[in-house]
Write a protein that holds these residues in place. Structure first.
Motif, short mmCIF file in Angstrom:
data_model
loop_
_atom_site.label_atom_id
_atom_site.label_comp_id
_atom_site.label_asym_id
_atom_site.label_seq_id
_atom_site.Cartn_x
_atom_site.Cartn_y
_atom_site.Cartn_z
N ALA A 162 0.97 15.90 3.27
CA ALA A 162 -0.21 15.06 3.12
C ALA A 162 -0.88 15.27 1.77
O ALA A 162 -1.27 14.31 1.08
CB ALA A 162 -1.20 15.34 4.25
N ALA A 163 -1.01 16.53 1.34
CA ALA A 163 -1.69 16.84 0.07
C ALA A 163 -0.88 16.36 -1.13
O ALA A 163 -1.43 15.77 -2.06
CB ALA A 163 -1.95 18.34 -0.03
N GLU A 164 0.42 16.62 -1.13
CA GLU A 164 1.23 16.27 -2.30
C GLU A 164 1.36 14.76 -2.48
O GLU A 164 1.64 14.30 -3.59
CB GLU A 164 2.62 16.90 -2.17
CG GLU A 164 2.63 18.40 -2.36
CD GLU A 164 4.00 18.93 -2.69
OE1 GLU A 164 4.99 18.17 -2.58
OE2 GLU A 164 4.10 20.12 -3.06
N THR A 178 0.85 -1.19 0.00
CA THR A 178 0.00 0.00 0.00
C THR A 178 0.88 1.24 0.00
O THR A 178 2.01 1.22 0.49
CB THR A 178 -0.91 0.04 1.24
OG1 THR A 178 -0.09 0.06 2.43
CG2 THR A 178 -1.83 -1.16 1.30
N GLY A 179 0.36 2.31 -0.55
CA GLY A 179 1.03 3.60 -0.48
C GLY A 179 2.24 3.73 -1.38
O GLY A 179 2.66 2.80 -2.05
N GLY A 239 2.56 10.18 11.42
CA GLY A 239 1.26 10.16 10.77
C GLY A 239 1.34 9.82 9.30
O GLY A 239 0.53 9.06 8.77
N ALA A 240 2.34 10.38 8.60
CA ALA A 240 2.50 10.10 7.18
C ALA A 240 2.85 8.64 6.96
O ALA A 240 2.34 8.01 6.01
CB ALA A 240 3.58 11.00 6.58
N LEU A 286 -2.23 11.54 0.97
CA LEU A 286 -2.37 10.76 2.19
C LEU A 286 -3.67 11.07 2.91
O LEU A 286 -4.12 12.23 2.95
CB LEU A 286 -1.19 11.04 3.14
CG LEU A 286 0.21 10.74 2.60
CD1 LEU A 286 1.26 11.12 3.63
CD2 LEU A 286 0.34 9.28 2.19
N ASN A 287 -4.26 10.05 3.52
CA ASN A 287 -5.47 10.22 4.31
C ASN A 287 -5.09 10.68 5.71
O ASN A 287 -5.22 9.96 6.69
CB ASN A 287 -6.25 8.89 4.37
CG ASN A 287 -7.56 9.03 5.12
OD1 ASN A 287 -8.11 10.13 5.25
ND2 ASN A 287 -8.06 7.91 5.64
N MET A 288 -4.54 11.89 5.79
CA MET A 288 -4.08 12.46 7.05
C MET A 288 -4.60 13.88 7.20
O MET A 288 -4.28 14.76 6.41
CB MET A 288 -2.54 12.45 7.12
CG MET A 288 -1.99 13.01 8.44
SD MET A 288 -0.18 12.84 8.58
CE MET A 288 0.37 14.25 7.60
#
Length: 314
Positions: free
Chosen positions: A145-147, A59-60, A117-118, A150-152
């Motif tokens: 988070a935006a770039e 994932t990710g 968190g990331a 991420l669901n943070m």
């Protein structure tokens, strides 16, 4: 007082801070100048490789795109040394706990630019909420988070044991900001909103399962304001314990009635349960795991595998 106000003004305004650095470059070191070779970039951009444990679901992203003010300590450390140079034992234990904790939200309290968190958002499908009251660090966490998609969520809030406002002491490098008076040198102060975690959770309606706390000596106040969450939801907690403030003794007194088990995260796992929470010798302190149950089978082997994966990120 005037000097503190000037430092706070410079800290809050990137243009002024950058101009001040440019002036100091031209001064002799004997008059307060700085070596041009040691001046950080105005903006730091780099890709941060992320670990993947063998056998874990894929994932990710493979790496995080990081864009942050160049003078922030945490991005600078990550840029220079990667995750292996940023508390790899604690990060490996955190990732292992994410695999064994029940479903629920991850809370990163004292997130700074949101490393924990990331990682949680990149390697699990859990919702992540990062609490960071320092404005510059919170903005950097939002950008990361935006770039990276991420669901943070980043909440600009200081957690403690009361509601209202507090004076957040801003450290020169934004790595040791604290609500606690006297917790290290301060480059200025900023008024921030303050709430107990239990009150915030009741309004937000989240179900916490993993909580990381690193608030530069105010951790007992955060735990005190989280007791209802700990009683009801029994989350796993990773908590920083710094020396010199009686933090270990206070945390032991708060957690003993809740039947938590505590483990010092130091070196390679497995870690043994400790009779009390103590303070290490390191100035920055060490991380502890507060477990709501005895550690499940496979937790330490998972932590060992994650540590090997982090070492591969060099």
């Amino acid at each position: 007082m005037v000097a503190g106000q000037v430092r706070a003004f410079v800290q809050r305004h990137p243009v002024v801070r950058h101009a001040t650095r440019r002036i100091r470059i031209r001064l002799p070191i004997s008059l307060g100048g700085i070596d041009p070779e040691r001046v950080p970039p105005r903006v730091r951009r780099f890709d941060l490789p992320l670990p993947r444990r063998a056998g874990a679901p894929r994932t990710g992203p493979d790496a995080l795109r990081v864009c942050a003010p160049g003078d922030l300590w945490t991005p600078g450390r990550l840029h220079a040394r990667g995750l292996p140079g940023y508390r790899p034992d604690a990060l490996a234990c955190f990732l292992a706990v994410l695999e064994h904790a029940r479903p629920g939200t991850v809370l990163d309290v004292g997130a700074n630019v949101g490393v924990y968190g990331a990682l949680a958002a990149a390697r699990t499908r859990r919702r992540v909420v990062a609490f960071e009251p320092a404005p510059r660090a919170a903005r950097a966490a939002r950008v990361i988070a935006a770039e990276n998609g991420l669901n943070m969520d980043v909440v600009e809030l200081a957690l403690s044991n009361h509601s209202g406002t507090g004076l957040l002491r801003l450290s020169p490098d934004d790595a040791s900001n604290s609500l606690l008076p006297g917790a290290g040198p301060a480059a200025g102060r900023v008024t921030v909103p303050v709430r107990p975690l239990s009150h915030w959770r009741e309004e937000a309606g989240v179900l916490p399962s993993v909580v990381k706390i690193s608030t530069c000596a105010s951790e007992p106040d955060v735990v005190s304001g989280s007791l209802e969450v700990l009683r009801r939801f029994r989350p796993w907690v990773l908590c920083e314990v710094r020396p010199g403030y009686g933090i270990g003794q206070r945390l032991t007194a708060l957690l003993e009635p809740l039947d938590y088990h505590w483990y010092r995260i130091s070196g390679r796992p497995p870690y043994s349960p400790q009779p009390s929470i103590s303070e290490g010798a390191s100035r920055r302190g060490g991380m502890w795991l507060f477990a709501p149950t005895p550690t499940p089978e496979g937790l330490w082997s998972s932590a060992e595998a994650w540590r090997a994966a982090i070492d591969d990120c060099r």
